[in-house]
Scaffold this active site. Structure first.
Site, mmCIF file in Angstrom:
data_model
loop_
_atom_site.group_PDB
_atom_site.id
_atom_site.type_symbol
_atom_site.label_atom_id
_atom_site.label_comp_id
_atom_site.label_asym_id
_atom_site.label_seq_id
_atom_site.Cartn_x
_atom_site.Cartn_y
_atom_site.Cartn_z
ATOM 1 N N LYS A 1 2.413 -6.291 11.958
ATOM 2 C CA LYS A 1 3.361 -5.878 10.891
ATOM 3 C C LYS A 1 4.086 -4.978 11.330
ATOM 4 O O LYS A 1 5.490 -4.797 11.054
ATOM 5 C CB LYS A 1 2.733 -6.016 9.428
ATOM 6 C CG LYS A 1 2.009 -7.298 9.259
ATOM 7 C CD LYS A 1 1.585 -7.284 7.661
ATOM 8 C CE LYS A 1 0.807 -6.240 7.550
ATOM 9 N NZ LYS A 1 -0.566 -5.989 7.729
ATOM 10 N N ARG B 1 -0.507 -6.530 -1.563
ATOM 11 C CA ARG B 1 -1.762 -6.816 -1.072
ATOM 12 C C ARG B 1 -2.653 -7.670 -2.201
ATOM 13 O O ARG B 1 -3.873 -8.137 -1.476
ATOM 14 C CB ARG B 1 -2.519 -5.463 -0.883
ATOM 15 C CG ARG B 1 -2.081 -4.522 0.241
ATOM 16 C CD ARG B 1 -2.891 -4.990 1.683
ATOM 17 N NE ARG B 1 -3.477 -4.252 2.564
ATOM 18 C CZ ARG B 1 -2.892 -3.230 3.378
ATOM 19 N NH1 ARG B 1 -1.482 -2.963 3.085
ATOM 20 N NH2 ARG B 1 -3.436 -2.378 4.149
ATOM 21 N N ARG C 1 -6.739 1.243 18.752
ATOM 22 C CA ARG C 1 -5.346 1.775 18.341
ATOM 23 C C ARG C 1 -5.354 3.386 18.254
ATOM 24 O O ARG C 1 -6.375 3.829 17.573
ATOM 25 C CB ARG C 1 -4.893 1.048 17.128
ATOM 26 C CG ARG C 1 -3.433 1.758 16.592
ATOM 27 C CD ARG C 1 -3.109 1.029 15.168
ATOM 28 N NE ARG C 1 -3.843 0.925 14.063
ATOM 29 C CZ ARG C 1 -3.545 0.335 13.024
ATOM 30 N NH1 ARG C 1 -2.288 -0.457 12.996
ATOM 31 N NH2 ARG C 1 -4.124 0.233 11.951
ATOM 32 N N ARG D 1 -6.585 6.746 13.780
ATOM 33 C CA ARG D 1 -6.758 7.022 12.125
ATOM 34 C C ARG D 1 -8.129 6.762 11.564
ATOM 35 O O ARG D 1 -8.860 5.998 12.197
ATOM 36 C CB ARG D 1 -6.235 5.642 11.608
ATOM 37 C CG ARG D 1 -4.212 5.979 11.364
ATOM 38 C CD ARG D 1 -3.755 4.329 10.891
ATOM 39 N NE ARG D 1 -4.487 3.632 9.829
ATOM 40 C CZ ARG D 1 -3.917 2.615 9.368
ATOM 41 N NH1 ARG D 1 -2.581 2.158 9.782
ATOM 42 N NH2 ARG D 1 -4.664 1.969 8.505
ATOM 43 N N ARG E 1 -11.889 -3.536 6.107
ATOM 44 C CA ARG E 1 -10.740 -3.985 5.788
ATOM 45 C C ARG E 1 -10.526 -5.211 5.998
ATOM 46 O O ARG E 1 -9.792 -5.807 5.185
ATOM 47 C CB ARG E 1 -10.059 -2.988 6.783
ATOM 48 C CG ARG E 1 -9.723 -1.524 6.231
ATOM 49 C CD ARG E 1 -9.246 -0.473 7.275
ATOM 50 N NE ARG E 1 -7.750 -0.832 7.565
ATOM 51 C CZ ARG E 1 -7.266 -0.456 8.784
ATOM 52 N NH1 ARG E 1 -8.063 0.037 9.714
ATOM 53 N NH2 ARG E 1 -5.884 -0.814 8.835
HETATM 54 P P1 AMP Z 1 -2.398 -0.057 6.010
HETATM 55 O O1 AMP Z 1 -1.638 1.103 7.043
HETATM 56 O O2 AMP Z 1 -1.101 -0.846 5.438
HETATM 57 O O3 AMP Z 1 -3.252 -0.557 6.956
HETATM 58 O O4 AMP Z 1 -2.896 0.529 4.893
HETATM 59 C C1 AMP Z 1 -4.028 1.511 4.990
HETATM 60 C C2 AMP Z 1 -4.840 1.739 3.855
HETATM 61 O O5 AMP Z 1 -3.964 2.013 2.785
HETATM 62 C C3 AMP Z 1 -5.368 0.317 3.133
HETATM 63 O O6 AMP Z 1 -6.609 -0.028 3.872
HETATM 64 C C4 AMP Z 1 -5.546 0.372 1.389
HETATM 65 O O7 AMP Z 1 -6.590 1.515 1.542
HETATM 66 C C5 AMP Z 1 -4.382 1.369 1.340
HETATM 67 N N1 AMP Z 1 -3.290 0.712 0.947
HETATM 68 C C6 AMP Z 1 -1.764 0.324 1.570
HETATM 69 N N2 AMP Z 1 -1.352 -0.460 1.060
HETATM 70 C C7 AMP Z 1 -2.018 -1.094 -0.273
HETATM 71 C C8 AMP Z 1 -1.564 -1.859 -1.266
HETATM 72 N N3 AMP Z 1 -0.391 -2.488 -1.384
HETATM 73 N N4 AMP Z 1 -2.667 -1.964 -2.229
HETATM 74 C C9 AMP Z 1 -3.663 -1.333 -2.259
HETATM 75 N N5 AMP Z 1 -4.039 -0.529 -1.113
HETATM 76 C C10 AMP Z 1 -3.061 -0.075 -0.142
#
Ligand code: AMP
Length: 211
Positions: free
Chosen positions: A14, A89, A125, A158, A169
């Protein structure tokens, strides 16, 4: 405000695809994960709260995330085409967007990809600390080890791309995603996208889906 949301597992591409689209200048890419990682880097109260959840692969509470997205969208003029990557989410997050006429979601695109591909993608990654350009240790390493091809920034992993956190996750994603798919499907806003293939082909299908 013209809002498209990208749904899909962590590692489904994404963010990579949204970044490519935003480079055309026609879309604004907002990644809640990027916003939270910046907050952590800057040591803000939001960053301190979010880190506790992110390090474990858990979701940051809805109340915090809804407040964050409302504050972020408020700063925009309202004329932009926005791509939300990583938000919503959960169904309450989706409902919060639709609760206001100005932030109602126009379309949801679901990046579909087999689970087996995701663990390899995520654990391999790497990202540039400076410009967030993604790499993969096996499939797309930087030309000079440890340095970004685009800006020479430092390449890092990360902390939530470590295998045990990745597994959690994906569990969290699988527990929430069907609810979101049903939510947008019932509103006739859902479009499925085969997200396994060459990034160029995926970008082409995505542009068609967005038009
Ligand atoms: P991402 O970079 O989108 O994979 O997000 C990394 C982490 O940020 C996730 O595993 C969550 O802990 C937190 N996070 C990001 N967006 C959200 C969201 N909309 N709701 C809750 N946690 C989020």
């Amino acid at each position: 405000m013209n809002i498209t949301v990208f749904l899909g597992a962590p590692g489904s591409g994404k963010g990579t695809q949204a970044k490519k689209l935003s480079s055309s200048g026609k879309f604004i890419h907002l990644s809640t994960g990027d916003i939270l990682r910046n907050a952590i880097k800057e040591g803000t109260p939001l960053g301190k709260e979010a880190k506790v959840f992110m390090d474990k692969g858990e979701l940051v509470p809805d109340s915090t995330m809804i407040g964050l997205i409302e504050a972020t969208l408020k700063n925009l003029s309202g004329l932009e085409h926005i791509i939300l990557d990583g938000f919503p989410r959960t169904v309450p997050q989706a409902e919060a967007l639709d609760a206001k006429e100005t932030t109602k979601v126009k379309k949801a695109i679901f990046f579909q990809i087999p689970d087996s591909v995701l663990v390899d993608r995520l654990t391999g990654r790497r990202l540039c600390r400076n410009c967030s350009q993604p790499y993969h240790i096996k499939h797309m390493p930087p030309k000079k080890a440890g340095h970004c091809d685009l800006c020479s920034g430092e390449i890092y992993q990360r902390s939530d791309d470590q295998e045990d956190v990745v597994v959690r996750r994906l569990e969290v994603f699988n527990s929430q995603n069907q609810g979101l798919v049903d939510y947008y499907s019932q509103k006739n806003k859902l479009q499925n996208l085969i997200a396994h293939g060459s990034p160029e082909d995926i970008q082409k299908s995505l542009i068609q889906a967005l038009n």
